[in-house]
Design an enzyme around this catalytic site. Structure first.
Site: not given
Ligand code: PAF
Length: 284
Positions: A36-37, A156, A189
Site C-alpha cells: 500500500g505504501h 484520515q 499492517s
Molecule cells: O496513516 C498513517 O500512517 C498516519 O496516520 C500518518 C498519516 C503518517 C500520520 O501519522
C-alpha cells in the site's frame, strides 16, 4: 537516498530542492511499509515529484498506549523498501524533534471538529487531532507540492484534506486506491495479526463492499445490503454509507456518489475497509 532525522536538515534539504525548481511529493508513513505504501511512492514518482517519505510513529494519535507499544517497527526493511521504490529522501525524525514536550500536551492542537469524532474517532478520542496536528507539521517542514494518502484510511484522508483547506496549505492531495491481496483483503499492517481462520472470516468486509458496489440502491438499501453481507461472523463496529467529503451519513433523497465505510473486529484485530457506491435517489 538521503536519510535525515534532524528537522532543520530536513527543512533545509526541501528548501534547497524547491529553490532549484523541483516539486516535492510527500508520503507520510509510520513505517511497517507494505505494498500500500509502495503504491504511494510509485504514484509520487510517476508525477515527477522528488519523493520525500517520513517515517514517524506519532504517539499523539494513539488513544491506547498498548497499541502504541505494539506498533510494528521494521526500520531496516523499511529503509530498503523506500530506497528500492524511488524515495529520494527518507526522514525519520526523533520524538524529541517532533514533540519536544511529549508526553505533556501541546498548547496548540489542530482539530477538525465533528469530522474527526465519528467512525474511527468514536472509540479513539483525540486520534484525528493527533493525525491532523502531525500532518500539519509535516507540511510546514516539507513544503510539498503534493501529498499522497491511501484511500484505505478514508476518514484520515477526509480529515487531512479538511485541515489543509481550513489552514490554507497549498498542497494538492493525491488519493491512491486501496491495494488488496488477490482474494480482496485490503492490505494493512494489522493483517499479520490474523490467524488463518480469522483471515478467511475477514474477507467478509471486502465482499460486502463488492456486493453494494454492484447493486445501485438508495442509502438505506445499501445499509441493509451491507449489514446482510457482513453477517454475524465478525463483530461489526460500523457499516454506513456517507458523503465522501463530509462523511455525513446519506439519506434516501441524497444524490451520489456515496462511500460505504465498514469496520469490524475479527479475532481481536480491528479492520477497516471502504468502497464507492452508486446511489439511486428515492423521489419524495
Ligand atoms: O496513516 C498513517 O500512517 C498516519 O496516520 C500518518 C498519516 C503518517 C500520520 O501519522
Amino acid at each position: 537516498m538521503q536519510l535525515l532525522e534532524d528537522v532543520e536538515s530536513w527543512r533545509a534539504w526541501c528548501d534547497e530542492q524547491r529553490a532549484r525548481g523541483r516539486t516535492i511529493g510527500l508520503v507520510p508513513t509510520m513505517g511497517a511499509l507494505h505494498e500500500g505504501h509502495v503504491s504511494l511512492f510509485r504514484a509520487a514518482k510517476r508525477n515527477g515529484d522528488l519523493v520525500v517519505a517520513t517515517l514517524f510513529v506519532n504517539p499523539r494519535q494513539f488513544h491506547d498506549q498498548r497499541d502504541l507499544a505494539a506498533y510494528p517497527c521494521t526500520r531496516g526493511t523499511d529503509r530498503v523498501a523506500a530506497e528500492r521504490h524511488g524515495v529520494d529522501c527518507l526522514v525519520e525524525p526523533t520524538l524529541a524533534q517532533m514533540w519536544p514536550d511529549y508526553p505533556a500536551p501541546t498548547a496548540t492542537t489542530v482539530s477538525v471538529g465533528a469530522l474527526g469524532d465519528s467512525f474511527e474517532g468514536l472509540g479513539r478520542p483525540g486520534h484525528f487531532n493527533g493525525v491532523a496536528s502531525i500532518v500539519a507539521k509535516l507540511f510546514v517542514v516539507t513544503g510539498p507540492c503534493r501529498a499522497y494518502f491511501g484511500e484505505k484510511d478514508f476518514q484520515q484522508l477526509a480529515v487531512v484534506r479538511q485541515m489543509a483547506r481550513d489552514l490554507s496549505f497549498r498542497v494538492d492531495f493525491v488519493a491512491c486506491p486501496i491495494v488488496r491481496d488477490a482474494d480482496g483483503l485490503a492490505l494493512s499492517s494489522r493483517n499479520a495479526q490474523l490467524s488463518g481462520d480469522a483471515r478467511r472470516r475477514a474477507l467478509v468486509l471486502s465482499r460486502a463492499l463488492v456486493e453494494v458496489r454492484e447493486h445501485p440502491d438508495t442509502a438505506s438499501g445499501h445499509r441493509r445490503r451491507l449489514a446482510a453481507a457482513l453477517g454475524t461472523d465478525v463483530d461489526v463496529a460500523y457499516a454506513d454509507v456517507v458523503n465522501p467529503i463530509s462523511l455525513r451519513p446519506l439519506h434516501d433523497d441524497d444524490e451520489g456518489p456515496g462511500r460505504a465505510l465498514v469496520a469490524a473486529m475479527v479475532d481481536g484485530v480491528r479492520l477497516i475497509d471502504n468502497g464507492t457506491v452508486e446511489l439511486v435517489k428515492e423521489e419524495r
